[in-house]
Design a protein around this motif. Structure first.
Motif, PDB file in Angstrom:
ATOM      1  N   ASP A 211      -6.650   8.135  17.403  1.00 50.51           N
ATOM      2  CA  ASP A 211      -6.782   9.593  17.377  1.00 50.51           C
ATOM      3  C   ASP A 211      -6.228  10.129  16.063  1.00 50.51           C
ATOM      4  O   ASP A 211      -5.676   9.396  15.240  1.00 50.51           O
ATOM      5  N   ASP A 212      -6.360  11.434  15.872  1.00 52.12           N
ATOM      6  CA  ASP A 212      -5.773  12.074  14.706  1.00 52.12           C
ATOM      7  C   ASP A 212      -4.253  11.911  14.731  1.00 52.12           C
ATOM      8  O   ASP A 212      -3.628  11.964  15.797  1.00 52.12           O
ATOM      9  N   VAL A 213      -3.682  11.724  13.554  1.00 49.56           N
ATOM     10  CA  VAL A 213      -2.236  11.562  13.424  1.00 49.56           C
ATOM     11  C   VAL A 213      -1.722  12.665  12.509  1.00 49.56           C
ATOM     12  O   VAL A 213      -2.063  12.701  11.324  1.00 49.56           O
ATOM     13  N   PRO A 214      -0.931  13.600  13.023  1.00 52.91           N
ATOM     14  CA  PRO A 214      -0.413  14.665  12.157  1.00 52.91           C
ATOM     15  C   PRO A 214       0.512  14.094  11.090  1.00 52.91           C
ATOM     16  O   PRO A 214       1.265  13.154  11.346  1.00 52.91           O
ATOM     17  N   LEU A 215       0.434  14.652   9.886  1.00 52.93           N
ATOM     18  CA  LEU A 215       1.268  14.188   8.778  1.00 52.93           C
ATOM     19  C   LEU A 215       2.494  15.085   8.686  1.00 52.93           C
ATOM     20  O   LEU A 215       2.398  16.277   8.393  1.00 52.93           O
ATOM     21  N   LEU A 216       3.658  14.514   8.948  1.00 59.22           N
ATOM     22  CA  LEU A 216       4.912  15.258   8.961  1.00 59.22           C
ATOM     23  C   LEU A 216       5.632  15.119   7.630  1.00 59.22           C
ATOM     24  O   LEU A 216       5.312  14.254   6.811  1.00 59.22           O
ATOM     25  N   ASP A 217       6.623  15.983   7.413  1.00 56.72           N
ATOM     26  CA  ASP A 217       7.437  15.897   6.207  1.00 56.72           C
ATOM     27  C   ASP A 217       8.073  14.504   6.110  1.00 56.72           C
ATOM     28  O   ASP A 217       8.419  13.886   7.121  1.00 56.72           O
ATOM     29  N   ASP A 218       8.232  14.007   4.895  1.00 56.36           N
ATOM     30  CA  ASP A 218       8.849  12.708   4.598  1.00 56.36           C
ATOM     31  C   ASP A 218       7.940  11.533   4.933  1.00 56.36           C
ATOM     32  O   ASP A 218       8.397  10.383   4.906  1.00 56.36           O
ATOM     33  N   PHE A 219       6.660  11.780   5.235  1.00 54.80           N
ATOM     34  CA  PHE A 219       5.716  10.708   5.513  1.00 54.80           C
ATOM     35  C   PHE A 219       4.506  10.850   4.585  1.00 54.80           C
ATOM     36  O   PHE A 219       4.163  11.962   4.159  1.00 54.80           O
ATOM     37  N   CYS A 220       3.857   9.717   4.284  1.00 53.11           N
ATOM     38  CA  CYS A 220       2.643   9.770   3.465  1.00 53.11           C
ATOM     39  C   CYS A 220       1.739   8.590   3.821  1.00 53.11           C
ATOM     40  O   CYS A 220       2.192   7.564   4.340  1.00 53.11           O
ATOM     41  N   TRP A 221       0.437   8.759   3.558  1.00 53.27           N
ATOM     42  CA  TRP A 221      -0.543   7.699   3.774  1.00 53.27           C
ATOM     43  C   TRP A 221      -0.763   6.957   2.465  1.00 53.27           C
ATOM     44  O   TRP A 221      -1.071   7.566   1.445  1.00 53.27           O
ATOM     45  N   LEU A 222      -0.648   5.633   2.486  1.00 49.28           N
ATOM     46  CA  LEU A 222      -0.841   4.809   1.291  1.00 49.28           C
ATOM     47  C   LEU A 222      -1.763   3.646   1.609  1.00 49.28           C
ATOM     48  O   LEU A 222      -1.737   3.102   2.722  1.00 49.28           O
ATOM     49  N   THR A 223      -2.576   3.254   0.630  1.00 49.57           N
ATOM     50  CA  THR A 223      -3.370   2.047   0.790  1.00 49.57           C
ATOM     51  C   THR A 223      -2.460   0.828   0.600  1.00 49.57           C
ATOM     52  O   THR A 223      -1.356   0.926   0.048  1.00 49.57           O
TER      53      THR A 223
END
Length: 471
Positions: A211-223
């Motif tokens: 499902d969709d994952v909300p992006l919270l402060d202090d988190f990031c998406w990386l390859t």
């Protein structure tokens, strides 16, 4: 005389149930594609180092050494001398007595961290634009020299995620403890540092979100390609992220110098031949160690010390606390000697005994030592291959970075991690007892099972994967 008619076994609920493949045949290709991508397609930072620096500036952090008497909620037991928390949870500093009759040190006593509960180290992954991305966290840990490093999505002890500390919820924990939040790509119990933890395990998990994952402060998406680039930087990707990344099911060359059966037979023999006995003892009975107002130290000034700190961290579940930490007396050197056999990379693994291991022996790096602890030794008493690694010419070093060890329990614990081409003398000789050439693919397969590969070797495996040329 009539012949009895055979009766048909009763049908079961499994009759006609659909079968599934035992292996996820496409995950290796998806990981390889993510490793090729050095620019993320998800909403996330292009300049990751700058993003980490910005997160460090956005929150107040502070770590101060304090006397044991200033610890809040921690105290020494008047009878045993053990240092524990008033809740009875988190961890306890106790004593450990080890006998190893066939080792270089037949007996020793030391402080040890006893933390029997199993924590979760987990990374959520999700596809963006057809490319797998990893949800990583900028996490402060009091023992890191630079405090904030790139961490897994979740890095929590059971005491933390069950909120013994009465703090905030652990973010994204439901992806790992509640069914239906994703597809499991890896899930294995792995050991922690066997020299400083007593039989400690953490659940290493990678879960693909559905499902969709909300992006919270202090988190990031990386390859994976972005993360691999960061693994070449010192003190950037923390230990817990490295051990989880080592569990990724990468494709491996099926060829090796030794068959899997030969390797496992050798490893089983190594476990069988070592006569190691470990038992808990009161901290007060660790002869050779002395407790002062600020630290517990070894009488010869070697190995490590136990200290106390007061911590402030605005972005943690609890914003202020105090705790004990183990502080090594000097930096370590951790290295694999590397060779190629017909184009297949192999590393020289060491069947290593550590007093805190659950099963006596795990595969470790070729070299895993603090050189200062062995500076007084000469000749045959020197650890195998240590001097060869320390003297390696720059052109033989394939990989080098300084990485922090577990910053939640260890203070300023750093090691110089290396991948070093083996010299001609090493290649020409059979490995000494306790050492064996293991292919990259074999090591990757063994990490899918618990308590085969130690945490330092898992870090080097993640670094070995990061040095691959993306295909």
């Amino acid at each position: 005389m009539s012949r009895a008619t055979p009766t048909r076994p009763p049908r079961t609920l499994l009759d006609g149930a659909p079968l599934t493949s035992r292996e996820d045949t496409d995950i290796a290709a998806r990981l390889a594609r993510s490793a090729r991508e050095r620019v993320g397609r998800a909403p996330g930072p292009r300049d990751i180092t700058g993003w980490l620096a910005g997160r460090a500036e956005a929150t107040v952090f502070g770590v101060e050494r304090i006397p044991f008497s200033a610890l809040d909620g921690w105290s020494f037991d008047p009878d045993t001398g053990d240092l524990g928390h008033r809740s009875g949870r988190f961890f306890t500093v106790q004593g450990m007595h080890v006998t190893h009759q066939d080792g270089p040190f037949p007996e020793w006593r030391q402080p040890i961290i006893s933390q029997p509960e199993v924590g979760i180290l987990g990374i959520v992954v999700k596809e963006f634009g057809g490319v797998l991305h990893f949800l990583m966290q900028a996490k402060m840990e009091p023992g890191n020299r630079n405090l904030l490093q790139l961490s897994p999505t979740v890095q929590a002890t059971r005491s933390n995620y069950t909120k013994v500390h009465r703090g905030a919820d652990v973010k994204y924990i439901d992806h790992f403890v509640r069914p239906g939040h994703g597809r499991v790509l890896a899930d294995v119990l792995q050991s922690e540092h066997g020299s400083w933890f007593l039989r400690k395990s953490n659940r290493n998990m990678i879960v693909e979100a559905v499902d969709d994952v909300p992006l919270l402060d202090d988190f990031c998406w990386l390859t994976l390609g972005q993360i691999n680039a960061l693994l070449h930087e010192s003190n950037t990707v923390n230990m817990d992220a490295r051990t989880v990344l080592s569990c990724l099911p990468h494709a491996g060359d099926p060829r090796a110098l030794h068959s899997d059966v030969e390797l496992l037979s050798w490893f089983t023999a190594e476990r069988s031949r070592h006569d190691v006995h470990t038992r808990r003892i009161p901290l007060a009975e660790t002869s050779g160690w002395h407790r002062g107002a600020y630290s517990i130290d070894h009488e010869e000034g070697r190995y490590f010390r136990v200290v106390a700190v007061d911590v402030r961290a605005g972005n943690r579940e609890v914003t202020r606390w105090s705790q004990p930490l183990f502080e090594p007396v000097a930096a370590g050197v951790t290295a694999f000697l590397v060779r190629e056999a017909d184009g297949v990379r192999h590393v020289l693994a060491h069947a290593r005994v550590e007093g805190g291991f659950l099963d006596t022996v795990e595969l470790g790096p070729t070299v895993q030592y603090t050189p200062d602890n062995h500076a007084h030794l000469t000749g045959a008493d020197r650890p195998p291959f240590l001097d060869a690694v320390l003297a390696a010419a720059p052109e033989r070093i394939r990989y080098e970075a300084v990485h922090s060890e577990e910053g939640g329990r260890f203070l300023n614990a750093e090691s110089r991690y290396l991948l070093v081409d083996a010299d001609e003398a090493t290649l020409a000789a059979d490995p000494p007892p306790g050492f064996r050439w293991v292919s990259e693919g074999q090591l990757t397969s063994l990490v899918r099972h618990g308590h085969y590969v130690n945490v330092q070797a898992r870090t080097l495996l993640a670094c070995l994967h990061a040095t691959r040329e993306p295909r």
